[in-house]
Design a protein around this motif. Structure first.
Motif, PDB file in Angstrom:
ATOM      1  N   ALA A 216       0.865  -1.175  -0.027  1.00 30.14           N
ATOM      2  CA  ALA A 216       0.034   0.076  -0.134  1.00 30.14           C
ATOM      3  C   ALA A 216       1.007   1.355   0.043  1.00 30.14           C
ATOM      4  N   GLY A 217       1.976   1.067   0.346  1.00 29.50           N
ATOM      5  CA  GLY A 217       2.917   2.394   0.381  1.00 29.50           C
ATOM      6  C   GLY A 217       3.595   2.731  -1.058  1.00 29.50           C
ATOM      7  N   ARG A 218       3.372   1.777  -2.169  1.00 29.74           N
ATOM      8  CA  ARG A 218       3.816   1.897  -3.188  1.00 29.74           C
ATOM      9  C   ARG A 218       3.110   2.924  -3.943  1.00 29.74           C
ATOM     10  N   ARG A 219       3.646   3.748  -5.150  1.00 33.17           N
ATOM     11  CA  ARG A 219       3.004   4.750  -5.897  1.00 33.17           C
ATOM     12  C   ARG A 219       1.908   5.362  -5.231  1.00 33.17           C
ATOM     13  N   PRO A 220       2.490   6.370  -4.301  1.00 35.04           N
ATOM     14  CA  PRO A 220       1.370   7.197  -3.454  1.00 35.04           C
ATOM     15  C   PRO A 220       0.655   8.062  -4.413  1.00 35.04           C
ATOM     16  N   GLU A 221       1.187   8.408  -5.712  1.00 40.30           N
ATOM     17  CA  GLU A 221       0.469   9.285  -6.539  1.00 40.30           C
ATOM     18  C   GLU A 221      -0.939   8.471  -7.374  1.00 40.30           C
ATOM     19  N   LEU A 222      -1.014   7.260  -7.056  1.00 44.36           N
ATOM     20  CA  LEU A 222      -2.054   6.660  -7.533  1.00 44.36           C
ATOM     21  C   LEU A 222      -3.487   6.687  -6.942  1.00 44.36           C
ATOM     22  N   PRO A 223      -4.429   7.586  -7.408  1.00 41.86           N
ATOM     23  CA  PRO A 223      -5.849   7.562  -6.804  1.00 41.86           C
ATOM     24  C   PRO A 223      -6.459   6.430  -6.827  1.00 41.86           C
ATOM     25  N   VAL A 224      -7.454   6.159  -5.726  1.00 42.32           N
ATOM     26  CA  VAL A 224      -7.811   4.788  -5.435  1.00 42.32           C
ATOM     27  C   VAL A 224      -9.230   5.093  -5.115  1.00 42.32           C
ATOM     28  N   LEU A 225     -10.185   4.099  -5.601  1.00 44.00           N
ATOM     29  CA  LEU A 225     -11.738   4.206  -5.212  1.00 44.00           C
ATOM     30  C   LEU A 225     -11.711   2.663  -4.897  1.00 44.00           C
ATOM     31  N   LEU A 226     -12.533   2.483  -3.416  1.00 45.59           N
ATOM     32  CA  LEU A 226     -12.959   1.158  -2.822  1.00 45.59           C
ATOM     33  C   LEU A 226     -14.595   1.233  -2.748  1.00 45.59           C
ATOM     34  N   VAL A 227     -15.200   0.239  -3.414  1.00 45.38           N
ATOM     35  CA  VAL A 227     -16.383   0.396  -3.345  1.00 45.38           C
ATOM     36  C   VAL A 227     -16.645  -1.268  -2.559  1.00 45.38           C
ATOM     37  N   HIS A 228     -17.640  -1.280  -1.749  1.00 44.40           N
ATOM     38  CA  HIS A 228     -17.957  -2.208  -1.191  1.00 44.40           C
ATOM     39  C   HIS A 228     -19.490  -2.191  -0.427  1.00 44.40           C
TER      40      HIS A 228
ATOM     41  N   THR B  84     -12.144  -4.091   2.914  1.00 46.07           N
ATOM     42  CA  THR B  84     -12.090  -2.978   2.499  1.00 46.07           C
ATOM     43  C   THR B  84     -11.402  -1.835   3.234  1.00 46.07           C
ATOM     44  N   TYR B  85     -12.191  -1.983   4.590  1.00 42.21           N
ATOM     45  CA  TYR B  85     -11.528  -0.736   5.308  1.00 42.21           C
ATOM     46  C   TYR B  85     -10.164  -0.955   5.905  1.00 42.21           C
ATOM     47  N   THR B  86      -9.683  -2.262   5.887  1.00 39.67           N
ATOM     48  CA  THR B  86      -8.225  -2.327   6.305  1.00 39.67           C
ATOM     49  C   THR B  86      -7.338  -1.752   5.164  1.00 39.67           C
ATOM     50  N   PHE B  87      -7.722  -2.416   3.849  1.00 35.21           N
ATOM     51  CA  PHE B  87      -7.075  -1.695   2.680  1.00 35.21           C
ATOM     52  C   PHE B  87      -6.785  -0.115   2.675  1.00 35.21           C
ATOM     53  N   TRP B  88      -8.077   0.303   2.972  1.00 30.21           N
ATOM     54  CA  TRP B  88      -8.092   1.971   3.000  1.00 30.21           C
ATOM     55  C   TRP B  88      -7.470   2.394   3.889  1.00 30.21           C
ATOM     56  N   GLN B  89      -7.254   1.736   5.142  1.00 27.38           N
ATOM     57  CA  GLN B  89      -6.354   2.526   6.265  1.00 27.38           C
ATOM     58  C   GLN B  89      -4.752   2.520   5.963  1.00 27.38           C
ATOM     59  N   ALA B  90      -4.602   1.252   4.991  1.00 26.90           N
ATOM     60  CA  ALA B  90      -3.246   1.171   4.481  1.00 26.90           C
ATOM     61  C   ALA B  90      -2.822   1.977   3.466  1.00 26.90           C
ATOM     62  N   LEU B  91      -3.671   2.304   2.524  1.00 28.46           N
ATOM     63  CA  LEU B  91      -3.524   2.978   1.412  1.00 28.46           C
ATOM     64  C   LEU B  91      -3.465   4.543   2.086  1.00 28.46           C
ATOM     65  N   ARG B  92      -4.130   5.103   2.920  1.00 31.85           N
ATOM     66  CA  ARG B  92      -4.289   6.324   3.585  1.00 31.85           C
ATOM     67  C   ARG B  92      -2.706   6.444   4.332  1.00 31.85           C
ATOM     68  N   ALA B  93      -2.125   5.500   4.947  1.00 25.14           N
ATOM     69  CA  ALA B  93      -1.074   5.595   5.651  1.00 25.14           C
ATOM     70  C   ALA B  93      -0.090   5.437   4.562  1.00 25.14           C
ATOM     71  N   GLY B  94      -0.128   4.935   3.286  1.00 26.85           N
ATOM     72  CA  GLY B  94       0.761   4.936   2.418  1.00 26.85           C
ATOM     73  C   GLY B  94       0.831   6.300   1.521  1.00 26.85           C
ATOM     74  N   GLY B  95       0.124   7.086   1.885  1.00 25.92           N
ATOM     75  CA  GLY B  95      -0.033   8.602   1.042  1.00 25.92           C
ATOM     76  C   GLY B  95      -1.093   8.555  -0.301  1.00 25.92           C
ATOM     77  N   HIS B  96      -1.888   7.654  -0.360  1.00 22.69           N
ATOM     78  CA  HIS B  96      -2.760   7.867  -1.460  1.00 22.69           C
ATOM     79  C   HIS B  96      -3.879   8.438  -1.150  1.00 22.69           C
ATOM     80  N   THR B  97      -4.481   9.176  -2.328  1.00 22.09           N
ATOM     81  CA  THR B  97      -5.761   9.584  -2.176  1.00 22.09           C
ATOM     82  C   THR B  97      -6.773   8.429  -2.335  1.00 22.09           C
ATOM     83  N   VAL B  98      -7.775   8.488  -1.371  1.00 17.18           N
ATOM     84  CA  VAL B  98      -8.522   7.221  -1.344  1.00 17.18           C
ATOM     85  C   VAL B  98     -10.150   7.647  -1.149  1.00 17.18           C
ATOM     86  N   ASP B  99     -11.025   7.168  -2.059  1.00 23.22           N
ATOM     87  CA  ASP B  99     -12.310   7.470  -1.791  1.00 23.22           C
ATOM     88  C   ASP B  99     -12.908   6.345  -1.665  1.00 23.22           C
TER      89      ASP B  99
END
Length: 291
Positions: A218-230, A242-257
């Protein structure tokens, strides 16, 4: 390297195992998708056993190039269920590539499924480049959109394009511009019992799965925007995945919706009625393209 989940993850593990055992069976669609203008979609084989169908946008150059990656519990990969979503996105102006990949059902284990998805993405990017030279697809973003196990694979490919590189792929490697995940079992350590079908008998230890674990990546390519739907009514893959991945992506610097469509379950979350409006809004695809 991440350690296995503790007691708090036990319920997640059980839920994910049930999810993947119940995942839909999967193959390459045989009859051809109708294009957004009513013409048949074009069919291609990007690698032996790896087919795609291309649905062109309704009018004009594509606003985005969307690669759809089906689920199947890492044992199959039938894209047929995603046909309505492909058609809908095409009517909104996207060039849609609906693909498949080899799985444990074919005797293929990690990194083979990831490499197959990576090659499908490379095909889509190459097609967009060809269109750009012809006066269309200039600047169109490459979007990976996966459901269930397909969301996990799409996430690995989007976060770490290097692991998806396959010398046998005839198309130049491509990095996704955006990632959309629908109800994915992203935490493969939590899904260890079933994720064996991804990693295979030669890599049975979850401690060796980091290269295929979206949470670890999740810390790779922090410039990658992500949308998670569940879907809020999903009883197959738990919302915590999905929530666990959202947390990891946010910690990795991603913009996540993140979106939880009310009443959607594991098998309706990728329907055109549920997924298309959320995805179209996030990608900026206009309803005006439907003419």
């Amino acid at each position: 390297m991440r350690s296995s989940v503790g007691a708090s993850g036990s319920a997640r593990t059980a839920g994910l195992t049930a999810a993947l055992l119940l995942a839909a069976a999967c193959g390459v669609p045989g009859s051809g998708l109708p294009g957004a203008d009513g013409t048949p979609a074009t069919t291609h084989e990007v690698l032996p056993g790896v087919g795609v169908e291309v649905v062109e946008p309704a009018t004009g150059p594509p606003a985005a190039v969307v690669v759809l990656v089906p689920g199947g519990g890492w044992t199959s990969a039938d894209p047929a269920g995603m046909v309505p979503l492909a058609e809908h996105l095409a009517t909104s102006g996207a060039l849609v590539v609906l693909g498949t990949y080899r799985t444990a059902g074919d005797g293929a284990f990690f990194p083979r499924p990831v490499q197959d998805v990576g090659c499908v993405a490379a095909f889509a990017a190459d097609l967009a480049a060809d269109l750009a030279t012809e006066g269309g697809a200039e600047g169109a973003e490459l979007v990976l959109l996966g459901h269930s196990a397909g969301a996990q694979l799409a996430a690995v490919v989007a976060l770490d394009p290097g692991v998806a590189a396959d010398p046998a792929c005839p198309y130049p490697p491509a990095a996704a511009d955006r990632l959309v995940g629908l109800a994915g079992p992203y935490d493969v350590v939590a899904a260890a019992d079933q994720a064996w079908y991804l990693f295979g008998p030669d890599t049975p230890d979850p401690d060796d799965w980091d290269a295929g674990d979206p949470v670890a990546l999740a810390g790779r390519r922090p410039e990658l925007p992500v949308l998670l739907v569940h879907g809020s009514a999903d009883t197959v893959v738990p919302l915590t995945a999905t929530y666990t991945f959202w947390q990891a992506l946010r910690a990795g610097g991603h913009t996540v919706d993140i979106a939880y469509p009310d009443g959607a379950d594991h098998h309706t979350v990728y329907s055109a009625d549920v997924a298309a409006p959320v995805v179209e809004e996030w990608l900026g695809l206009g309803v005006g393209a439907r003419g």
